[in-house]
Design a protein around this motif. Structure first.
Motif, PDB file in Angstrom:
ATOM      1  N   LYS A 186      -1.817 -11.120   3.022  1.00  0.00           N
ATOM      2  CA  LYS A 186      -3.254 -11.349   2.887  1.00  0.00           C
ATOM      3  C   LYS A 186      -3.754 -11.086   1.470  1.00  0.00           C
ATOM      4  CE  LYS A 186      -4.541 -10.496   7.707  1.00  0.00           C
ATOM      5  NZ  LYS A 186      -5.379  -9.718   8.650  1.00  0.00           N
ATOM      6  N   ILE A 187      -3.119 -10.106   0.795  1.00  0.00           N
ATOM      7  CA  ILE A 187      -3.531  -9.758  -0.580  1.00  0.00           C
ATOM      8  C   ILE A 187      -2.278  -9.803  -1.465  1.00  0.00           C
ATOM      9  CG2 ILE A 187      -4.833  -8.114  -1.995  1.00  0.00           C
ATOM     10  CD1 ILE A 187      -5.814  -6.785   0.549  1.00  0.00           C
ATOM     11  N   PRO A 188      -1.848 -10.999  -1.874  1.00  0.00           N
ATOM     12  CA  PRO A 188      -0.570 -11.141  -2.580  1.00  0.00           C
ATOM     13  C   PRO A 188      -0.450 -10.308  -3.858  1.00  0.00           C
ATOM     14  CG  PRO A 188      -1.409 -13.286  -1.878  1.00  0.00           C
ATOM     15  CD  PRO A 188      -2.507 -12.301  -1.640  1.00  0.00           C
ATOM     16  N   ASP A 189      -1.557 -10.074  -4.556  1.00  0.00           N
ATOM     17  CA  ASP A 189      -1.493  -9.365  -5.843  1.00  0.00           C
ATOM     18  C   ASP A 189      -1.683  -7.856  -5.719  1.00  0.00           C
ATOM     19  OD1 ASP A 189      -1.178 -11.799  -7.127  1.00  0.00           O
ATOM     20  OD2 ASP A 189      -3.336 -12.106  -7.323  1.00  0.00           O
ATOM     21  N   ILE A 190      -1.831  -7.348  -4.525  1.00  0.00           N
ATOM     22  CA  ILE A 190      -2.082  -5.914  -4.381  1.00  0.00           C
ATOM     23  C   ILE A 190      -0.858  -5.115  -4.860  1.00  0.00           C
ATOM     24  CG2 ILE A 190      -1.245  -5.752  -1.998  1.00  0.00           C
ATOM     25  CD1 ILE A 190      -3.593  -3.790  -1.489  1.00  0.00           C
ATOM     26  N   PRO A 191      -1.064  -4.074  -5.659  1.00  0.00           N
ATOM     27  CA  PRO A 191       0.067  -3.287  -6.169  1.00  0.00           C
ATOM     28  C   PRO A 191       0.569  -2.264  -5.145  1.00  0.00           C
ATOM     29  CG  PRO A 191      -1.971  -2.434  -7.093  1.00  0.00           C
ATOM     30  CD  PRO A 191      -2.347  -3.630  -6.254  1.00  0.00           C
ATOM     31  N   LEU A 192       0.913  -2.773  -3.968  1.00  0.00           N
ATOM     32  CA  LEU A 192       1.453  -1.940  -2.902  1.00  0.00           C
ATOM     33  C   LEU A 192       2.970  -1.957  -3.047  1.00  0.00           C
ATOM     34  CD1 LEU A 192       1.383  -0.290  -0.351  1.00  0.00           C
ATOM     35  CD2 LEU A 192       0.771  -2.336   0.947  1.00  0.00           C
ATOM     36  N   GLU A 193       3.506  -0.901  -3.638  1.00  0.00           N
ATOM     37  CA  GLU A 193       4.900  -0.868  -4.041  1.00  0.00           C
ATOM     38  C   GLU A 193       5.810  -0.248  -2.983  1.00  0.00           C
ATOM     39  OE1 GLU A 193       4.449  -0.376  -8.885  1.00  0.00           O
ATOM     40  OE2 GLU A 193       5.146   1.320  -7.679  1.00  0.00           O
ATOM     41  N   THR A 194       7.007  -0.785  -2.914  1.00  0.00           N
ATOM     42  CA  THR A 194       8.049  -0.175  -2.098  1.00  0.00           C
ATOM     43  C   THR A 194       8.740   0.911  -2.911  1.00  0.00           C
ATOM     44  OG1 THR A 194       8.449  -2.266  -0.929  1.00  0.00           O
ATOM     45  CG2 THR A 194      10.201  -0.593  -0.845  1.00  0.00           C
ATOM     46  N   VAL A 195       8.836   2.088  -2.343  1.00  0.00           N
ATOM     47  CA  VAL A 195       9.622   3.170  -2.938  1.00  0.00           C
ATOM     48  C   VAL A 195      10.951   3.149  -2.186  1.00  0.00           C
ATOM     49  CG1 VAL A 195       9.730   5.633  -3.444  1.00  0.00           C
ATOM     50  CG2 VAL A 195       7.515   4.471  -3.382  1.00  0.00           C
ATOM     51  N   ILE A 213     -14.814   3.565  -1.270  1.00  0.00           N
ATOM     52  CA  ILE A 213     -13.598   3.968  -1.982  1.00  0.00           C
ATOM     53  C   ILE A 213     -13.182   2.808  -2.880  1.00  0.00           C
ATOM     54  CG2 ILE A 213     -11.120   4.425  -1.744  1.00  0.00           C
ATOM     55  CD1 ILE A 213     -12.667   6.811  -1.010  1.00  0.00           C
ATOM     56  N   LYS A 214     -12.938   3.098  -4.165  1.00  0.00           N
ATOM     57  CA  LYS A 214     -12.476   2.070  -5.095  1.00  0.00           C
ATOM     58  C   LYS A 214     -11.152   2.498  -5.694  1.00  0.00           C
ATOM     59  CE  LYS A 214     -14.271  -1.139  -8.550  1.00  0.00           C
ATOM     60  NZ  LYS A 214     -12.950  -1.505  -9.037  1.00  0.00           N
ATOM     61  N   ALA A 215     -10.170   1.610  -5.605  1.00  0.00           N
ATOM     62  CA  ALA A 215      -8.850   1.861  -6.187  1.00  0.00           C
ATOM     63  C   ALA A 215      -8.431   0.599  -6.923  1.00  0.00           C
ATOM     64  CB  ALA A 215      -7.840   2.220  -5.105  1.00  0.00           C
ATOM     65  N   GLY A 216      -8.646   0.585  -8.242  1.00  0.00           N
ATOM     66  CA  GLY A 216      -8.381  -0.630  -9.007  1.00  0.00           C
ATOM     67  C   GLY A 216      -9.274  -1.762  -8.548  1.00  0.00           C
ATOM     68  N   ASP A 217      -8.669  -2.895  -8.184  1.00  0.00           N
ATOM     69  CA  ASP A 217      -9.432  -4.053  -7.716  1.00  0.00           C
ATOM     70  C   ASP A 217      -9.712  -4.010  -6.218  1.00  0.00           C
ATOM     71  OD1 ASP A 217      -9.599  -5.244 -10.228  1.00  0.00           O
ATOM     72  OD2 ASP A 217      -7.666  -6.241 -10.005  1.00  0.00           O
ATOM     73  N   LEU A 218      -9.311  -2.924  -5.583  1.00  0.00           N
ATOM     74  CA  LEU A 218      -9.521  -2.772  -4.147  1.00  0.00           C
ATOM     75  C   LEU A 218     -10.770  -1.946  -3.884  1.00  0.00           C
ATOM     76  CD1 LEU A 218      -8.224  -3.272  -1.296  1.00  0.00           C
ATOM     77  CD2 LEU A 218      -7.153  -1.021  -1.553  1.00  0.00           C
ATOM     78  N   LEU A 219     -11.680  -2.497  -3.086  1.00  0.00           N
ATOM     79  CA  LEU A 219     -12.923  -1.802  -2.730  1.00  0.00           C
ATOM     80  C   LEU A 219     -13.019  -1.741  -1.212  1.00  0.00           C
ATOM     81  CD1 LEU A 219     -15.693  -0.586  -3.526  1.00  0.00           C
ATOM     82  CD2 LEU A 219     -16.612  -2.910  -3.530  1.00  0.00           C
ATOM     83  N   ILE A 220     -13.235  -0.526  -0.700  1.00  0.00           N
ATOM     84  CA  ILE A 220     -13.278  -0.327   0.743  1.00  0.00           C
ATOM     85  C   ILE A 220     -14.569   0.390   1.121  1.00  0.00           C
ATOM     86  CG2 ILE A 220     -12.168   0.773   2.732  1.00  0.00           C
ATOM     87  CD1 ILE A 220      -9.521   0.588   1.220  1.00  0.00           C
ATOM     88  N   TYR A 221     -15.282  -0.187   2.092  1.00  0.00           N
ATOM     89  CA  TYR A 221     -16.448   0.467   2.670  1.00  0.00           C
ATOM     90  C   TYR A 221     -16.013   1.068   4.011  1.00  0.00           C
ATOM     91  CZ  TYR A 221     -19.287  -1.836  -0.871  1.00  0.00           C
ATOM     92  OH  TYR A 221     -19.818  -2.240  -2.067  1.00  0.00           O
ATOM     93  N   TYR A 231       6.234   3.840   0.676  1.00  0.00           N
ATOM     94  CA  TYR A 231       5.328   2.969  -0.091  1.00  0.00           C
ATOM     95  C   TYR A 231       4.286   3.798  -0.851  1.00  0.00           C
ATOM     96  CZ  TYR A 231       7.263  -0.576   3.005  1.00  0.00           C
ATOM     97  OH  TYR A 231       8.127  -1.399   3.680  1.00  0.00           O
ATOM     98  N   ARG A 232       3.715   3.143  -1.869  1.00  0.00           N
ATOM     99  CA  ARG A 232       2.565   3.722  -2.560  1.00  0.00           C
ATOM    100  C   ARG A 232       1.707   2.604  -3.114  1.00  0.00           C
ATOM    101  NH1 ARG A 232       6.153   6.186  -6.656  1.00  0.00           N
ATOM    102  NH2 ARG A 232       6.866   4.495  -7.989  1.00  0.00           N
ATOM    103  N   LEU A 233       0.427   2.918  -3.325  1.00  0.00           N
ATOM    104  CA  LEU A 233      -0.511   2.014  -3.971  1.00  0.00           C
ATOM    105  C   LEU A 233      -0.614   2.463  -5.425  1.00  0.00           C
ATOM    106  CD1 LEU A 233      -2.539  -0.339  -3.510  1.00  0.00           C
ATOM    107  CD2 LEU A 233      -4.293   1.394  -3.172  1.00  0.00           C
ATOM    108  N   ARG A 234      -0.027   1.684  -6.321  1.00  0.00           N
ATOM    109  CA  ARG A 234      -0.006   2.073  -7.736  1.00  0.00           C
ATOM    110  C   ARG A 234      -1.242   1.530  -8.456  1.00  0.00           C
ATOM    111  NH1 ARG A 234       3.356   3.934 -11.589  1.00  0.00           N
ATOM    112  NH2 ARG A 234       5.243   3.885 -10.311  1.00  0.00           N
ATOM    113  N   ILE A 235      -2.021   2.429  -8.995  1.00  0.00           N
ATOM    114  CA  ILE A 235      -3.222   2.050  -9.739  1.00  0.00           C
ATOM    115  C   ILE A 235      -3.070   2.535 -11.173  1.00  0.00           C
ATOM    116  CG2 ILE A 235      -5.731   2.240  -9.890  1.00  0.00           C
ATOM    117  CD1 ILE A 235      -4.730   0.765  -7.382  1.00  0.00           C
ATOM    118  N   GLU A 236      -3.047   1.615 -12.111  1.00  0.00           N
ATOM    119  CA  GLU A 236      -2.882   1.980 -13.519  1.00  0.00           C
ATOM    120  C   GLU A 236      -4.199   2.501 -14.109  1.00  0.00           C
ATOM    121  OE1 GLU A 236      -0.053   2.069 -14.878  1.00  0.00           O
ATOM    122  OE2 GLU A 236       1.155   0.921 -13.453  1.00  0.00           O
ATOM    123  N   GLY A 237      -4.056   3.405 -15.056  1.00  0.00           N
ATOM    124  CA  GLY A 237      -5.227   3.927 -15.779  1.00  0.00           C
ATOM    125  C   GLY A 237      -6.000   4.906 -14.968  1.00  0.00           C
TER     126      GLY A 237
END
Length: 227
Positions: A207-216, A134-142, A221-227
């Motif tokens: 652990k991942i300071p730059d992750i776009p894990l936003e507070t609603v 699974i790829k979501a922006g700069d996040l890659l998960i196996y 919460y949501r993971l915001r991925i642009e584009g």
């Protein structure tokens, strides 16, 4: 399939009661009284699930849970006389899949064992049937390997951190309420407060300071991925 369960408990009465109920339901069990014995069992004949007491002589249950999680995602149900919320959160964050406070109903424990095995098998089916990556922006998960990468660098995550990241990555840009996340990550039989969700998000952000894990705000919460 006949599942094999390791019971790590130094109270022989609890050992015998839990073992009797599980055997009645068709499970194979192995009883050990310390984490050190449990590690020996893990190395020689690893169970399909652990039922783990926290207060043990020698190595405690938290440390044992951490060591197992370095090697495996085998299901772990923690049982403990500690009923403070912080103890429950710590147990779950160190890799426990469920938490029961003593005294507990043996029938409830059996129900949770069955449910956890069902969820584990369902997760395996999803991975087998679908894409492993699974790829979501700069996040890659196996999914099958349960490995997480951020901007090409692997991140060491706990079981719950992985489950949260995977769920949000599979539903990028969708906002989830705390209640939805609590039910999905911990299961609908978890009775703790939704503070567990906030604490989990805090750990992921650390652990991942730059992750776009936003507070609603006021919702979740949501993971915001642009584009």
């Amino acid at each position: 399939m006949k599942y094999y369960i390791g019971i790590v408990e130094d109270d022989t009465n609890i050992q015998n009661i839990v073992a009797a109920y599980l055997k009645k339901e068709g499970f194979k069990v192995e009883l050990v009284s310390s984490a050190e014995e449990a590690m020996e069992l893990w190395n020689n004949h690893p169970p399909d699930m652990w039922i783990l007491d926290i207060m043990l002589p020698g190595m405690d249950g938290y440390e044992f849970c951490k060591r197992i999680r370095r090697e495996s995602n085998v299901p772990i149900i923690i049982i403990s006389a500690k009923d403070d919320e912080i103890d429950k959160i710590l147990g779950l964050e160190l890799g426990g899949d469920d938490y029961l406070t003593k005294p507990f109903s043996p029938r409830e424990l059996v129900a949770r064992v069955k449910r956890l095995f069902q969820r584990t098998e369902a997760a395996k089916t999803v991975v087998t049937a679908g894409e492993n990556k699974i790829k979501a922006g700069d996040l890659l998960i196996y999914k099958e390997d349960r490995r997480v990468f951020w901007q090409g660098k692997e991140v060491d995550v706990t079981t719950k951190e992985f489950d949260m990241l995977l769920y949000l990555a599979e539903h990028e840009n969708r906002a989830f309420s705390r209640e939805e996340l609590l039910m999905t990550i911990w299961g609908d039989d978890y009775y703790g407060s939704d503070r567990a969700v906030d604490d989990l998000v805090k750990r992921i952000r650390k652990k991942i300071p730059d992750i776009p894990l936003e507070t609603v705000w006021g919702y979740g919460y949501r993971l915001r991925i642009e584009g």
